[in-house]
Design an enzyme around this catalytic site. Structure first.
Site, PDB file in Angstrom:
ATOM      1  N   ASP A 289     -12.750  18.798  57.779  1.00 24.25           N
ATOM      2  CA  ASP A 289     -13.277  17.457  57.524  1.00 24.25           C
ATOM      3  C   ASP A 289     -12.453  16.467  58.347  1.00 24.25           C
ATOM      4  O   ASP A 289     -11.237  16.345  58.142  1.00 24.25           O
ATOM      5  CB  ASP A 289     -13.157  17.155  56.023  1.00 24.25           C
ATOM      6  CG  ASP A 289     -13.620  15.747  55.693  1.00 24.25           C
ATOM      7  OD1 ASP A 289     -14.640  15.332  56.254  1.00 24.25           O
ATOM      8  OD2 ASP A 289     -12.958  15.070  54.891  1.00 24.25           O
TER       9      ASP A 289
ATOM     10  N   THR B  46     -17.591  12.121  59.834  1.00 19.96           N
ATOM     11  CA  THR B  46     -16.265  11.584  60.164  1.00 19.96           C
ATOM     12  C   THR B  46     -15.697  12.215  61.436  1.00 19.96           C
ATOM     13  O   THR B  46     -14.923  11.591  62.143  1.00 19.96           O
ATOM     14  CB  THR B  46     -15.285  11.818  59.003  1.00 19.96           C
ATOM     15  OG1 THR B  46     -15.393  13.172  58.582  1.00 19.96           O
ATOM     16  CG2 THR B  46     -15.596  10.914  57.840  1.00 19.96           C
ATOM     17  N   THR B  47     -16.079  13.467  61.719  1.00 21.19           N
ATOM     18  CA  THR B  47     -15.604  14.116  62.951  1.00 21.19           C
ATOM     19  C   THR B  47     -16.394  13.590  64.136  1.00 21.19           C
ATOM     20  O   THR B  47     -15.820  13.207  65.161  1.00 21.19           O
ATOM     21  CB  THR B  47     -15.777  15.655  62.857  1.00 21.19           C
ATOM     22  OG1 THR B  47     -15.240  16.091  61.616  1.00 21.19           O
ATOM     23  CG2 THR B  47     -15.086  16.354  63.989  1.00 21.19           C
TER      24      THR B  47
ATOM     25  N   ASP C  70     -18.422  15.104  50.100  1.00 26.08           N
ATOM     26  CA  ASP C  70     -19.221  14.742  51.289  1.00 26.08           C
ATOM     27  C   ASP C  70     -20.716  14.877  50.998  1.00 26.08           C
ATOM     28  O   ASP C  70     -21.513  14.038  51.411  1.00 26.08           O
ATOM     29  CB  ASP C  70     -18.845  15.630  52.485  1.00 26.08           C
ATOM     30  CG  ASP C  70     -17.577  15.139  53.176  1.00 26.08           C
ATOM     31  OD1 ASP C  70     -16.975  14.190  52.639  1.00 26.08           O
ATOM     32  OD2 ASP C  70     -17.205  15.691  54.220  1.00 26.08           O
TER      33      ASP C  70
END
Length: 533
Positions: free
Chosen positions: A66, A99-100, A400
């Site tokens: 994550d 988020t990546t 998530d």
């Protein structure tokens, strides 16, 4: 010709202001630092992305892919690199997923900016052009999206599964996705469509068992076991009271010590203590309460041994040491107010529930309350895992997935995943760049090429040839197949919507907007000044 000294000084002064190399060096240093952060987590993008093992200074180990978690625990020193950490945190707060990819996109944009700066284009011109690019990209995404209804449970589950597929717990996505969807739909406020407070969903980690044992509980779960040894462990038709006072002998306000010199006085002290506690226990019995929830006390024992003995005798289940921050959630679930004094401990302030029982879970036991009358809009999820690392990752992955469903409640639109929207944006922005003139045309083209980093990285992480894959993907989109994306499972390019790989529109739009804003901020910096403190 006679050269006067002051003329030389004037010339040198004039040259000092023309020193353009420092801002350029600072910009280059910032761009390289931010790109280094982006490259560090690039390999963990997508369903075939690698995991990172993070070792903290205290020896604790975390395994995750994550982006927000990796960056949060990374020891980043360069101020520009810290901006990328903040960027992933902002994406985590806004959308909860992506988020990546937001950091990878920002890294690719910075690479594009570096080339534009080398061409001699002014940073302000690039910055303004990038703002227009991101607005245009969001328009393209919105056109691509398709609306989704909240009662369409299947579609919501598909998008939650897509989020879980890129995590360590991907093999359990078919089981965790429905849990996430049901939890969010339960806490969605019907009168205020579009607002979901994830604080109303409580994730409880319980070591032992496997991830498959994770369950959604329509009720209340306490991580503590019931405190009585001989007290009841299962109660039907329970009457629950939440108290904020202690059932133990009172203490003096200040740190006094009472010295008792003879046995008669000692007996009197014990007798008083017994009478004081007995009075409280009688009041509890009189109200008909049979489940007692006691808030944690820092000054003295919440429930003394003597009180526990009496409560066991009158068959009252006691759950003590409820954390102060949990009291709000308990009140919201039971729709009750905490009872602060004995005078208010009456039957009207109690809550009815069908069943309260102590359940064994792995190595621990916890208390479960179900069938609460007039229950609030909250829900509890007990996450199980065989070891601490798996348990923590399952918790993060489920969070998530909850965020993805929350995004769909906020903005009810879906788009295809698998690199399809990025390629579509790149193609349309490149075509739009052909109609522009001057600097804007260069900037739009650079922005479009930067977006291709997502499909390229997806292909690379899946072991495919990135150049061949992206070229074929571009070709399919040029032929009008808007939903063609990289199918990582089959290692080919297919219609991604048919494969049920979907993501919320909000995840993509916020990632493009945030990434371009961060790149513009880094671009505007031309000096780093250290303060005295």
């Amino acid at each position: 010709m006679v050269v006067k000294p002051n003329m030389v000084a004037k010339k040198v002064q004039g040259q000092a202001y023309k020193d353009k190399s420092k801002p350029a060096d600072i910009r280059l240093s910032n761009i390289n630092a931010a790109k280094a952060v982006s490259d560090a987590i690039r390999t963990s993008l997508g369903p075939r992305g690698m995991d990172k093992m993070i070792q903290a200074s205290n020896g604790e180990v975390t395994i995750t892919n994550d982006g927000a978690t990796i960056l949060k625990q990374m020891n980043v020193i360069h101020p520009a690199a810290k901006m990328l950490v903040e960027l992933s945190r902002a994406q985590d707060v806004e959308a909860g997923d992506g988020t990546t990819s937001v950091v990878v996109v920002a890294g690719a944009m910075l690479e594009a900016v570096e080339k534009l700066l080398q061409m001699g284009i002014h940073p302000t011109a690039i910055s303004e052009a990038f703002q227009r690019c991101s607005a245009k990209a969001v328009e393209i995404l919105t056109e691509m999206s398709r609306p989704v209804e909240l009662n369409d449970r299947e579609t919501l589950i598909k998008s939650a599964s897509t989020s879980l597929n890129s995590k360590v717990v991907s093999q359990h996505s078919s089981m965790l996705a429905p849990i996430a969807v049901d939890a969010v739909l339960k806490v969605t406020e019907s009168h205020e469509q579009g607002s979901v407070d994830l604080k109303n969903i409580k994730l409880i980690r319980s070591l032992g068992g496997t991830i498959e044992d994770t369950e959604l509980i329509d009720g209340l779960v306490f991580t503590q076991r019931s405190s009585g040894i001989n007290g009841p462990k299962r109660l039907e038709k329970a009457k629950i009271g939440l108290i904020q006072f202690c059932i133990s002998a009172p203490k003096t306000d200040m740190d006094h010590s009472v010295i008792v010199s003879d046995y008669a006085a000692m007996d009197r002290v014990l007798k008083e203590e017994r009478a004081y506690i007995l009075n409280i226990v009688k009041q509890i019995k009189k109200s008909g309460c049979n489940v007692l929830l006691v808030q944690k006390s820092i000054l003295r024992d919440a429930v003394s041994d003597l009180a526990q003995h009496f409560l066991d005798k009158i068959k009252v289940m006691v759950v003590k040491d409820i954390e102060r921050e949990d009291v709000e959630f308990v009140c919201k679930t039971l729709r009750c107010r905490p009872i602060a004094s004995l005078d208010h401990f009456v039957a009207e302030n109690l809550v009815n529930a069908d069943l309260v029982e102590e359940v064994a879970s792995g190595t621990t036991k916890f208390v479960k309350v179900t069938g609460i009358q007039n229950m609030g809009q909250t829900v509890s999820i007990v996450v199980r895992g065989s070891n601490k690392l798996v348990l923590e990752e399952a918790d993060r992955s489920l969070h998530d997935a909850l965020c993805v469903v929350r995004c769909l409640v906020k903005k009810r639109a879906l788009i295809a995943g698998g690199g399809a929207p990025e390629i579509e944006m790149a193609l349309q922005l490149s075509a739009y760049a052909q109609t522009l003139q001057g600097v804007d045309a260069y900037c739009f083209r650079a922005f479009a090429n930067a977006l291709e980093v997502i499909p390229s990285t997806l292909a690379e992480n899946a072991g495919l040839n990135p150049i061949a894959t992206v070229t074929e993907l571009r070709n399919r989109h040029a032929q009008g197949e808007k939903n063609a994306g990289i199918n990582v499972r089959k290692g080919a390019i297919t219609d991604i919507l048919a494969e049920n790989v979907v993501q919320p529109l909000l995840v993509s739009t916020s990632s493009i907007t945030f990434a371009s804003e961060t790149v513009r901020s880094i671009l505007k910096i031309d000096d780093i000044v250290n303060t005295m403190q």
